[in-house]
Design an enzyme around this catalytic site. Structure first.
Site, PDB file in Angstrom:
ATOM      1  N   ASP A 101       0.826  -1.207   0.000  1.00  0.00           N
ATOM      2  CA  ASP A 101       0.000   0.000   0.000  1.00  0.00           C
ATOM      3  C   ASP A 101       0.867   1.266   0.000  1.00  0.00           C
ATOM      4  O   ASP A 101       2.041   1.221   0.387  1.00  0.00           O
ATOM      5  CB  ASP A 101      -0.910   0.020   1.239  1.00  0.00           C
ATOM      6  CG  ASP A 101      -1.927  -1.115   1.208  1.00  0.00           C
ATOM      7  OD1 ASP A 101      -2.241  -1.587   0.096  1.00  0.00           O
ATOM      8  OD2 ASP A 101      -2.379  -1.524   2.288  1.00  0.00           O
TER       9      ASP A 101
HETATM   10  N1  URA Z   1      -1.322  -6.041   3.642  1.00  0.00           N
HETATM   11  C1  URA Z   1      -1.834  -4.793   3.653  1.00  0.00           C
HETATM   12  O1  URA Z   1      -2.896  -4.564   4.207  1.00  0.00           O
HETATM   13  N2  URA Z   1      -1.140  -3.825   3.046  1.00  0.00           N
HETATM   14  C2  URA Z   1       0.051  -4.022   2.446  1.00  0.00           C
HETATM   15  O2  URA Z   1       0.636  -3.083   1.928  1.00  0.00           O
HETATM   16  C3  URA Z   1       0.562  -5.320   2.445  1.00  0.00           C
HETATM   17  C4  URA Z   1      -0.131  -6.323   3.052  1.00  0.00           C
END
Ligand code: URA
Length: 239
Positions: A101
């Site tokens: 993310d």
């Molecule tokens: N899980 C998430 O919620 N976000 C990420 O960036 C990676 C794994």
């Protein structure tokens, strides 16, 4: 000129022995023609197709980045946000292996090796990923067990995970939790916690398989060594 099975193996598609089997089975084409001779020689301009996949003849590049907060893991963004690829100064295009993310930090692999990328992302290869999440609230033993045994998200239960509570701070009402998963569903960690009522305030990916960000500052990257690339291939080829 090189023997075609050597080129296929060096490309990472499969082992040299497997390439020989594929040649004998008529699964390899050079410049559109099926070849069955193990001695067939090719040069850099020849197009090699194995089981319908055309091999990229470009030099393979493998990068381990310590992804900073505030950039997307796509190669371009319609909101014009910074991308991880913007942080890499190379004449060859590389692509992130999976997604983190915008606000997640930590280990991110980038490569132009499509075979490795697909294998690393395929759930059957069970590549371990360890995340450290700072969450709002003090996590309970029952919730740790739920995270470990699997949580139903969008109608599908997550696979088993391993959870370690690193810190519970009652004053600030936060917990720091390490969680190891094999899957890579979208926003998986945040969704696992949020389905139990916890908000993830910070998320960092500590490791992917044996790779960590040791010695790589946020926003920086390094190239994988040949040994590390071979180790990744041995993880996916042993399954
Ligand atoms: N899980 C998430 O919620 N976000 C990420 O960036 C990676 C794994």
């Amino acid at each position: 000129m090189e023997r075609v099975q050597k080129v296929i193996a060096n490309n990472g598609y499969c082992s040299r022995r497997k390439a020989e089997e594929l040649i004998l089975k008529g699964k390899v084409k050079v410049n559109g023609e099926v070849i069955r001779e193990l001695g067939t020689q090719v040069n850099n301009n020849d197009t090699i197709e194995v089981e319908g996949t055309v091999l990229s003849r470009q030099e393979k590049v493998y990068i381990l980045m310590n992804k900073p907060r505030g950039c997307v893991t796509t190669t371009s963004d319609d909101k014009h946000r910074k991308t991880v690829v913007d942080l890499i100064n190379l004449p060859i295009r590389v692509y992130p292996v999976g997604r983190l993310d915008y606000d997640t930090t930590g280990v991110l692999l980038l490569t132009n090796d499509g075979v490795l990328t697909n294998a690393m992302l395929h759930p059957s290869n069970n590549i371990e990923k360890i995340y450290i999440a700072k969450i709002k609230g003090t996590i309970t033993g029952g919730h740790i067990r739920s995270l470990e045994s699997g949580i139903v998200i969008d109608g599908k239960k997550t696979a088993k995970s391993k959870v370690k509570v690193l810190k519970v701070d009652r004053k600030s009402n936060t917990s720091i939790v390490e969680i190891m998963i094999h899957e890579g569903r979208n926003h998986q960690i945040k969704n696992m916690f949020s389905s139990l009522g916890y908000e993830v305030i910070k998320l960092r990916r500590e490791s992917v398989a044996f790779l960590t960000c040791d010695g790589v500052a946020p926003g920086e990257y390094r190239f994988l060594t040949i040994k590390e690339v071979k180790m990744l291939y041995s993880l996916i080829n042993n399954k």
